[in-house]
Scaffold this motif. Structure first.
Motif, PDB file in Angstrom:
ATOM      1  N   ASP A 173      -5.914  -5.447   1.075  1.00 48.18           N
ATOM      2  CA  ASP A 173      -5.378  -5.846  -0.229  1.00 48.18           C
ATOM      3  C   ASP A 173      -4.487  -7.081  -0.091  1.00 48.18           C
ATOM      4  O   ASP A 173      -3.870  -7.322   0.948  1.00 48.18           O
ATOM      5  CB  ASP A 173      -4.535  -4.725  -0.833  1.00 48.18           C
ATOM      6  CG  ASP A 173      -5.368  -3.605  -1.417  1.00 48.18           C
ATOM      7  OD1 ASP A 173      -6.582  -3.782  -1.570  1.00 48.18           O
ATOM      8  OD2 ASP A 173      -4.788  -2.536  -1.716  1.00 48.18           O
ATOM      9  N   TYR A 178      -9.997  -0.821   0.672  1.00 48.33           N
ATOM     10  CA  TYR A 178      -8.986  -1.394  -0.215  1.00 48.33           C
ATOM     11  C   TYR A 178      -9.087  -2.923  -0.110  1.00 48.33           C
ATOM     12  O   TYR A 178      -8.671  -3.504   0.892  1.00 48.33           O
ATOM     13  CB  TYR A 178      -7.582  -0.947   0.192  1.00 48.33           C
ATOM     14  CG  TYR A 178      -7.384   0.555   0.251  1.00 48.33           C
ATOM     15  CD1 TYR A 178      -6.860   1.244  -0.830  1.00 48.33           C
ATOM     16  CD2 TYR A 178      -7.713   1.270   1.401  1.00 48.33           C
ATOM     17  CE1 TYR A 178      -6.666   2.628  -0.766  1.00 48.33           C
ATOM     18  CE2 TYR A 178      -7.533   2.637   1.472  1.00 48.33           C
ATOM     19  CZ  TYR A 178      -7.005   3.314   0.387  1.00 48.33           C
ATOM     20  OH  TYR A 178      -6.810   4.681   0.439  1.00 48.33           O
ATOM     21  N   SER A 197      -8.371  -5.002  -3.041  1.00 50.12           N
ATOM     22  CA  SER A 197      -7.862  -5.504  -4.319  1.00 50.12           C
ATOM     23  C   SER A 197      -7.029  -6.766  -4.143  1.00 50.12           C
ATOM     24  O   SER A 197      -6.455  -7.011  -3.078  1.00 50.12           O
ATOM     25  CB  SER A 197      -7.008  -4.431  -5.005  1.00 50.12           C
ATOM     26  OG  SER A 197      -7.792  -3.314  -5.363  1.00 50.12           O
ATOM     27  N   ALA A 237     -11.336   0.535  -3.765  1.00 46.70           N
ATOM     28  CA  ALA A 237     -10.353  -0.159  -4.599  1.00 46.70           C
ATOM     29  C   ALA A 237     -10.620  -1.654  -4.481  1.00 46.70           C
ATOM     30  O   ALA A 237     -10.286  -2.268  -3.464  1.00 46.70           O
ATOM     31  CB  ALA A 237      -8.936   0.177  -4.152  1.00 46.70           C
ATOM     32  N   SER A 267     -10.055  -3.945  -7.287  1.00 41.42           N
ATOM     33  CA  SER A 267      -9.521  -4.551  -8.499  1.00 41.42           C
ATOM     34  C   SER A 267      -8.989  -5.958  -8.235  1.00 41.42           C
ATOM     35  O   SER A 267      -8.778  -6.352  -7.088  1.00 41.42           O
ATOM     36  CB  SER A 267      -8.398  -3.678  -9.067  1.00 41.42           C
ATOM     37  OG  SER A 267      -8.882  -2.381  -9.356  1.00 41.42           O
ATOM     38  N   SER A 311     -11.558   2.125  -8.250  1.00 43.67           N
ATOM     39  CA  SER A 311     -10.650   1.261  -9.002  1.00 43.67           C
ATOM     40  C   SER A 311     -11.216  -0.150  -8.957  1.00 43.67           C
ATOM     41  O   SER A 311     -11.253  -0.778  -7.901  1.00 43.67           O
ATOM     42  CB  SER A 311      -9.246   1.294  -8.393  1.00 43.67           C
ATOM     43  OG  SER A 311      -8.378   0.426  -9.097  1.00 43.67           O
ATOM     44  N   CYS A 312     -11.657  -0.633 -10.101  1.00 46.08           N
ATOM     45  CA  CYS A 312     -12.282  -1.954 -10.176  1.00 46.08           C
ATOM     46  C   CYS A 312     -11.782  -2.730 -11.387  1.00 46.08           C
ATOM     47  O   CYS A 312     -12.507  -3.540 -11.960  1.00 46.08           O
ATOM     48  CB  CYS A 312     -13.801  -1.822 -10.198  1.00 46.08           C
ATOM     49  SG  CYS A 312     -14.437  -0.774 -11.532  1.00 46.08           S
TER      50      CYS A 312
END
Length: 431
Positions: free
Chosen positions: A97, A116, A118, A137, A139, A158-159
């Motif tokens: 991330d 992850y 994001s 994830a 996003s 989670s997008c």
């Protein structure tokens, strides 16, 4: 011969690490034992299965290929733009991330369970080859497509904040949490996601979703869409509902006894009864078309935040105790009043200007005295606070046609004047 043998035994294979911040992070953790030399002994790297190099100002992870037994890689909050993990075949958890990654190669990481990625710059992300993936994830990227149809073990997706026009989760029957807000979705089908507990899809172009098959859902956020109706009759475990900025005209929540957060501002609601929702803590119903609002749930004292302003036709808000001190923190319109029952509401909400009862209250705003003109003797005066509490009473006589209000606090009040079978209600401001 002994010299040649010693030289051979001391020669060890190394892998280049051009980013000094990366190498220094390895040295600080006791992983890189040959110092800041621009490389790492392969024997050192091969011992590592959990690597945490977060927030180390790393721009290049070249050398990660030497960590062939790596299972967990945490490299979030760095300056990475590309990352090739094709040599890390045992990787199960990847957290990168908050970088600037545009290119990511995870084509050979078939054991990945959690990803992850994001807040990067990804335009494409392929996960269809990852049968064990449980969490994704991704996003805050630039994804225009996302195919998760092969990820049958996926539990968390989670997008949000991408450029997705479509999202198909019908194959993801293990899905428990879905956040797809701030995309360009027109349709979202969750009829196959029976285990879904959390759905956040705000900021799309959605106008309908069926929740009938999601009996275990507890958290719904459909704000900033185009919904005109919302059926939650099958969702008795609902705890948080955010549906602000839609066009919803009716909302029934009798079957949600555990609801503790209701944000439904900026809709077209005309009536709402939340008297059966005993766990309510946060209520936002501002800027609707409310005519009635009943919140007599016997636990008003537990509500931490309440806002119902912006409802011009809302005269009466039914509450547990109109004299409760906590009501002073509830935000309502000046024309709205807290009442305990329908009788009190009728006495407050009727503003009957009788033919023979044309009075004038002055000055308005008032400070010390409120004077009354065109008033018969023996008229009864009641002054109420905006919370519906009776704060002063007086009966007029021919000699007394004014009321001492000097002891009343500053604010808006309602003055009800009654004479015979006629009454009139007016509002005054006390400075």
């Amino acid at each position: 011969m002994m010299f040649l043998f010693a030289s051979f035994s001391n020669a060890q294979t190394t892998t280049a690490i051009p980013d000094s911040n990366f190498e220094q992070a390895l040295i600080n953790q006791g992983i890189d034992t040959n110092g800041l030399t621009g490389n790492i002994l392969n024997s050192d790297a091969e011992l590592v299965n959990n690597l945490n190099i977060n927030d180390k100002n790393i721009s290049d992870l070249t050398g990660i290929e030497a960590f062939i037994h790596l299972k967990y890689l945490n490299a979030y909050f760095n300056n990475l733009s590309t990352l090739d993990l094709s040599n890390n075949a045992f990787l199960e958890v990847l957290d990168i991330d908050n970088n600037s990654i545009e290119t990511l190669n995870i084509s050979q990481n078939l054991l990945l369970k959690e990803i992850y990625v994001s807040n990067n710059l990804l335009q494409t992300l392929t996960v269809s080859h990852l049968p064990n993936l449980e969490l994704l994830a991704c996003s805050l990227n630039n994804l225009s497509t996302l195919n998760v149809s092969n990820n049958l073990e996926l539990e968390v997706l989670s997008c949000y904040s991408n450029n997705l026009n479509t999202l198909n989760v019908t194959n993801n029957q293990e899905l428990e949490s879905l956040n797809c807000g701030t995309n360009n979705l027109n349709v979202l089908n969750i009829s196959s996601n029976h285990d879904l507990r959390s759905l956040l899809c705000s900021g799309n172009n959605l106008n309908t979703i069926s929740f009938n098959q999601c009996s275990d859902i507890t958290y719904v956020d459909i704000s900033n869409n185009q919904f005109t109706e919302l059926d939650l009759s099958a969702n008795s475990g609902l705890k948080r509902l955010i549906c602000e900025n839609n066009n919803i005209a009716e909302l029934e929540l009798f079957n949600a006894p555990q609801l503790f957060l209701l944000h439904a501002s900026n809709n077209l609601l005309e009536n709402i009864d939340i008297s059966t929702n005993n766990d309510l803590r946060f209520v936002r119903l501002g800027n609707n078309n409310l005519n009635t609002l009943d919140i007599r749930n016997t636990r008003n004292h537990r509500i931490s935040s309440f806002n119902a302003e912006g409802n011009a036709n809302l005269t009466c808000i039914f509450v547990d105790d109109v004299q409760a001190s906590y009501l002073t923190n509830w935000i309502i319109d000046s024309a709205s009043h807290f009442v305990a029952n329908e009788t009190d509401c009728n006495s407050l909400s009727r503003e009957e200007v009788a033919q023979n009862l044309d009075i004038l209250l002055y000055p308005n705003p008032a400070t010390d005295y409120l004077h009354i003109k065109n008033l018969n003797s023996n008229a009864h005066i009641d002054i109420y606070s905006v919370n519906g509490k009776l704060v002063k009473q007086q009966t007029t006589t021919p000699q007394v046609n004014s009321i001492n209000i000097s002891l009343l606090s500053s604010g808006l009040y309602v003055v009800k004047v009654s004479y015979l079978n006629q009454s009139i209600t007016k509002k005054i401001l006390i400075n």
